[in-house]
Design a protein around this motif. Structure first.
Motif, PDB file in Angstrom:
ATOM      1  N   ALA A   5      34.642 -28.001  54.342  1.00 26.83           N
ATOM      2  CA  ALA A   5      34.280 -29.375  54.626  1.00 26.83           C
ATOM      3  C   ALA A   5      33.077 -29.409  55.546  1.00 26.83           C
ATOM      4  O   ALA A   5      32.968 -28.695  56.511  1.00 26.83           O
ATOM      5  CB  ALA A   5      35.461 -30.093  55.263  1.00 26.83           C
ATOM      6  N   ARG A  20      36.737 -24.397  57.256  1.00 30.24           N
ATOM      7  CA  ARG A  20      36.728 -25.829  57.541  1.00 30.24           C
ATOM      8  C   ARG A  20      37.486 -26.590  56.472  1.00 30.24           C
ATOM      9  O   ARG A  20      37.330 -26.347  55.278  1.00 30.24           O
ATOM     10  CB  ARG A  20      35.286 -26.330  57.653  1.00 30.24           C
ATOM     11  N   SER A  21      38.281 -27.530  56.936  1.00 31.39           N
ATOM     12  CA  SER A  21      39.091 -28.363  56.058  1.00 31.39           C
ATOM     13  C   SER A  21      39.268 -29.711  56.745  1.00 31.39           C
ATOM     14  O   SER A  21      38.843 -29.884  57.899  1.00 31.39           O
ATOM     15  CB  SER A  21      40.451 -27.694  55.791  1.00 31.39           C
ATOM     16  N   SER A  22      39.870 -30.670  56.047  1.00 33.23           N
ATOM     17  CA  SER A  22      40.084 -32.008  56.610  1.00 33.23           C
ATOM     18  C   SER A  22      41.559 -32.250  56.852  1.00 33.23           C
ATOM     19  O   SER A  22      42.404 -31.907  56.011  1.00 33.23           O
ATOM     20  CB  SER A  22      39.544 -33.091  55.669  1.00 33.23           C
ATOM     21  N   ILE A  49      37.781 -32.819  60.877  1.00 32.34           N
ATOM     22  CA  ILE A  49      37.492 -31.491  60.374  1.00 32.34           C
ATOM     23  C   ILE A  49      38.247 -30.474  61.223  1.00 32.34           C
ATOM     24  O   ILE A  49      38.182 -30.497  62.459  1.00 32.34           O
ATOM     25  CB  ILE A  49      35.990 -31.191  60.406  1.00 32.34           C
ATOM     26  N   TYR A  64      42.756 -25.799  51.325  1.00 30.24           N
ATOM     27  CA  TYR A  64      41.573 -26.615  51.606  1.00 30.24           C
ATOM     28  C   TYR A  64      41.864 -28.063  51.232  1.00 30.24           C
ATOM     29  O   TYR A  64      42.348 -28.355  50.142  1.00 30.24           O
ATOM     30  CB  TYR A  64      40.358 -26.108  50.830  1.00 30.24           C
ATOM     31  N   ARG A  65      41.551 -28.965  52.156  1.00 24.03           N
ATOM     32  CA  ARG A  65      41.672 -30.397  51.931  1.00 24.03           C
ATOM     33  C   ARG A  65      40.335 -31.070  52.206  1.00 24.03           C
ATOM     34  O   ARG A  65      39.601 -30.667  53.099  1.00 24.03           O
ATOM     35  CB  ARG A  65      42.737 -31.019  52.843  1.00 24.03           C
ATOM     36  N   SER A  66      40.053 -32.086  51.429  1.00 26.90           N
ATOM     37  CA  SER A  66      38.910 -32.954  51.667  1.00 26.90           C
ATOM     38  C   SER A  66      39.432 -34.382  51.637  1.00 26.90           C
ATOM     39  O   SER A  66      39.780 -34.908  50.570  1.00 26.90           O
ATOM     40  CB  SER A  66      37.828 -32.755  50.603  1.00 26.90           C
ATOM     41  N   ASP A 109      35.526 -29.006  43.476  1.00 24.88           N
ATOM     42  CA  ASP A 109      36.748 -28.416  44.017  1.00 24.88           C
ATOM     43  C   ASP A 109      37.969 -28.710  43.159  1.00 24.88           C
ATOM     44  O   ASP A 109      38.937 -27.944  43.171  1.00 24.88           O
ATOM     45  CB  ASP A 109      36.983 -28.934  45.440  1.00 24.88           C
TER      46      ASP A 109
END
Length: 745
Positions: free
Chosen positions: A536, A584-586, A593, A632-634, A680
């Motif tokens: 992210a 980095r992820s959300s 972040i 991983y999240r966005s 993604d």
């Protein structure tokens, strides 16, 4: 390594003639000297320094003193693309060189992510991991080959060698340098699509120890298979050296490259009204979606380097390199996409995306053509000092390098100011675009401001320790103090990275190794670029990322290397896994972040480079990658378990030439790249492709030759890269180039 082994390395590289090599080996075989060789503690070590001259496809040593062993005994994957291979394949840009290297794919830039060379090595972006003669090059532009002697690709996390980043590896461009001889070469090439290219390489030795060299290039023409897209570039690289062949050597060099090419972001891609997995729309490959008369791109790169080297003895050589570089990237371009299209009456949004589909009207499927501008200048000053050599102590042989490095990097920008509707997004037809659409208004550039500043201080040490003729180990440690400022945010990190390797040599011409290496991606790694593909917010520095520590990567690799056919052919194989943690992820609740992400790439690589017979040369490779997003999240979307974007699971390349007559050489090659997801969610994908190339050259005498290159023989439509699925870059179509080369020596 014994004296005889070292002369063997130099002889294979072309730095020592066959007659000298035979004489030295014969002397070493004499009984008296053979006994002296056995008493290794009585011999002063011999250090191999300087660049190897190679007129084939095999490379035996790397240019950097940080590589403290020959490539055969280096415990990690290193791919070297030699000047002869680049010549035979008529590669004129770094992208031409890298597109045939298995395990490397490309990303495309737009807007905040500057267009230019954007390679991915083993699944991780390496656009900020480009080196020129061992020093980091931050300019985002399209690199040329006219002043390149070889391209060295170091695979796997390698921050111990090159500093921050280098998750998938790094790329080192080795420049041409003055030689203690006089020669000249000029090439003139003409081809299809109005393409032409002129190059010159002149080296004058004005004394036994001093020489001047000048490389120049000018190129123009159309991009095959693309309407209205042109290339226009020129470059010059003068260099002068004193003290060649003496203990003290000084080299002063300057490099200038200017590109005035037509910007081309390819074709629109991301149509969210289409369910399931989506490939680029089937349109005429020639379609140009830019605006003639408005779009332009100007890249300019300038680099001055002073290198001073003194050899105190075989055990110690001190080298200091100082460089100032400045690159400018300015463009006005059109981004074609399906964004902002009107929804037809009665249409329903696609539930997978929550957006309405683009309009299908009587005059065709509509796309949007949005304006993208950039005016950015990268300036850097760097100083690097290395102490390297060889010595024997405690019954062990050491080949070492210790160094310090200081650099200051600054990015300045000027914002585009549109007036009179210059920035208006235009609509156009997907299948019948109009590149001559009328536009109004004008664009001016605002005042310059600093977008980012980076200061780095680093220290490192490497050592290859030889325990016996069968066993040796390679160790390396580096510390970087990395400080970055951008947009009012600041951060300082201390980065420790290391490299460990163990080598077993079952035979003098083979090695089996295991290695472990690390890398660090700090916040602000791409500060001022507004880009980055890993995690992210990429590597940008913002108020939300200023408190985040670096992403961390580590890799383990097991491999083997063999030189066969009288050391003419190098064979390599490697099995590896790279893991990135603290990615980095959300946060799904707050959107902040965090460093909760992780991913990994497993794979295998096979390679062959050199000659099977004196007349038959080959360069081949195969790569299989298994890339996976572990976590991983966005925003609220969770992409855990998906395949990492921009990566081809399988890629392969084969290029081979055969000298049928002393004057006639022919070659043919094939390159395969598998499908790649570009988002993604693994919805948008670029299809796999095969590309076939061929060449033939005829040397009328030692001073004149002709070479014909045919690229993309089947005129395959190749989608080479994409920027997160918004559009897809189209590679050149079928082309031919006939080059006449004149030589004097």
């Amino acid at each position: 390594m014994s004296i005889q082994e070292r002369f063997s390395v130099l002889q294979r590289a072309g730095s020592v003639s066959n007659s000298i090599y035979a004489a030295v080996c014969g002397a070493l075989a004499a009984p008296g000297l053979a006994l002296a060789q056995g008493a290794t503690h009585e011999l002063s070590p011999v250090h191999v320094s300087g660049q190897a001259v190679n007129d084939g496809y095999e490379a035996n040593v790397a240019s950097s003193p940080k590589m403290t062993a020959p490539l055969l005994d280096t415990p990690r994957s290193v791919t070297v693309i030699t000047e002869q291979l680049m010549r035979d394949r008529a590669a004129t840009s770094l992208m031409d060189v890298l597109r045939t290297a298995p395990g490397i794919t490309f990303g495309a830039g737009e807007g905040g992510t500057p267009t230019g060379d954007r390679p991915f090595i083993r699944g991780y972006e390496a656009s900020t991991d480009l080196m020129v003669d061992g020093m980091r090059d931050l300019g985002r532009f399209s690199h040329e080959t006219f002043n390149i002697e070889s391209v060295e690709i170091l695979k796997g996390p390698s921050s111990a060698y090159s500093g921050r980043g280098s998750t998938g590896g790094s790329i080192n461009l080795v420049s041409k340098s003055p030689k203690a001889e006089t020669f000249a070469e000029a090439s003139t090439g003409f081809g299809t699509d109005n393409n032409w290219r002129l190059t010159g390489d002149a080296n004058v030795a004005f004394s036994d120890t001093a020489a001047f060299r000048l490389n120049v290039m000018k190129q123009g023409g159309d991009v095959p298979g693309r309407d209205h897209v042109k290339t226009d570039r020129w470059g010059a690289a003068p260099s002068i050296a004193w003290g060649l062949g003496t203990p003290t050597r000084v080299t002063l060099s300057y490099y200038h490259l200017q590109n005035d090419d037509t910007p081309d972001l390819g074709i629109p891609f991301k149509n969210e009204s289409r369910p399931g997995r989506v490939t680029p729309p089937r349109v005429d490959r020639d379609n140009y979606y830019g605006i003639v008369g408005r779009d332009y791109r100007k890249n300019q790169a300038d680099m001055g380097t002073l290198r001073i080297e003194h050899q105190f003895s075989d055990a110690a050589t001190l080298r200091n390199s100082t460089r100032y570089s400045e690159s400018r990237n300015e463009y006005v371009m059109t981004r074609p996409s399906f964004d902002n299209c009107a929804a037809p009456t009665g249409s329903r949004p696609n539930p997978a995306y929550g957006k309405a589909p683009c309009s299908t009207e009587a005059n065709g499927l509509k796309i949007s053509k949005a304006l993208r501008t950039l005016n950015q200048t990268n300036r850097s000053f760097a100083n690097q000092t290395d102490l390297f050599g060889e010595f024997a102590a405690g019954g062990l042989r050491h080949s070492y390098v210790a160094g310090v490095e200081f650099s200051r990097e600054e990015i300045t920008k000027r914002d585009g100011i549109s007036s009179g509707g210059f920035d208006k997004t235009l609509l156009d037809d997907l299948y019948r675009p109009n590149p001559h659409q009328a536009y109004t208004g004008s664009l001016s550039w605002g005042p310059s401001y600093r977008a980012a500043k980076t200061n780095t201080a680093a220290a490192y040490v490497f050592d290859t320790i030889k325990f016996s003729e069968q066993w040796e180990t390679s160790v390396g440690l580096r510390y970087d103090r990395y400080r970055v400022e951008s947009g009012g945010a600041k951060r300082t990190d201390g980065l420790w990275n290391y490299q460990l390797g163990l080598v077993y040599k079952p035979a003098p011409n083979g090695s089996i190794y295991v290695s472990y290496g690390t890398s660090s991606n700090p916040s602000g790694e791409t500060a001022g670029q507004s880009g980055g593909a890993d995690g992210a917010a990429g590597g940008r520095l913002t108020a939300s990322t200023a408190d985040l520590g670096p992403e961390k990567s580590r890799s383990i690799e097991i491999g083997t290397k063999w030189n066969v056919f009288d050391d003419r052919l190098s064979l390599t194989a490697a099995l590896f896994e790279t893991r990135k943690t603290d990615a980095r992820s959300s946060d799904p609740l707050t959107g902040d972040i965090t460093l909760a992400g992780s991913n990994r790439v497993r794979g295998i690589e096979l390679g062959a480079a050199g000659s099977i017979t004196p007349k038959w040369q080959v360069w081949a490779g195969y790569s299989y990658l298994d890339p996976k997003i572990s976590s991983y999240r966005s925003g609220k979307e969770d992409f855990s378990g998906k395949q990492m974007k921009f990566i081809a699971r399988q890629s392969a390349s084969l290029w081979t030439t055969y000298k049928f007559l002393p004057e006639l050489t022919t070659g043919i090659g094939a390159t395969y790249t598998g499908k790649r997801y570009v988002d993604d969610a693994n919805v948008y994908q670029l299809p796999s492709y095969w590309r076939y190339d061929a060449m033939a050259s005829y040397a009328f005498n030692k001073n004149f030759s002709l070479q014909l290159n045919l690229n993309n023989l089947t005129n395959e439509t190749i989608y080479e890269a994409s920027h997160v699925g918004l559009f897809s870059y189209v590679a050149p179509g079928r082309s031919a180039m006939l080059t006449a080369t004149f030589r004097y020596n």
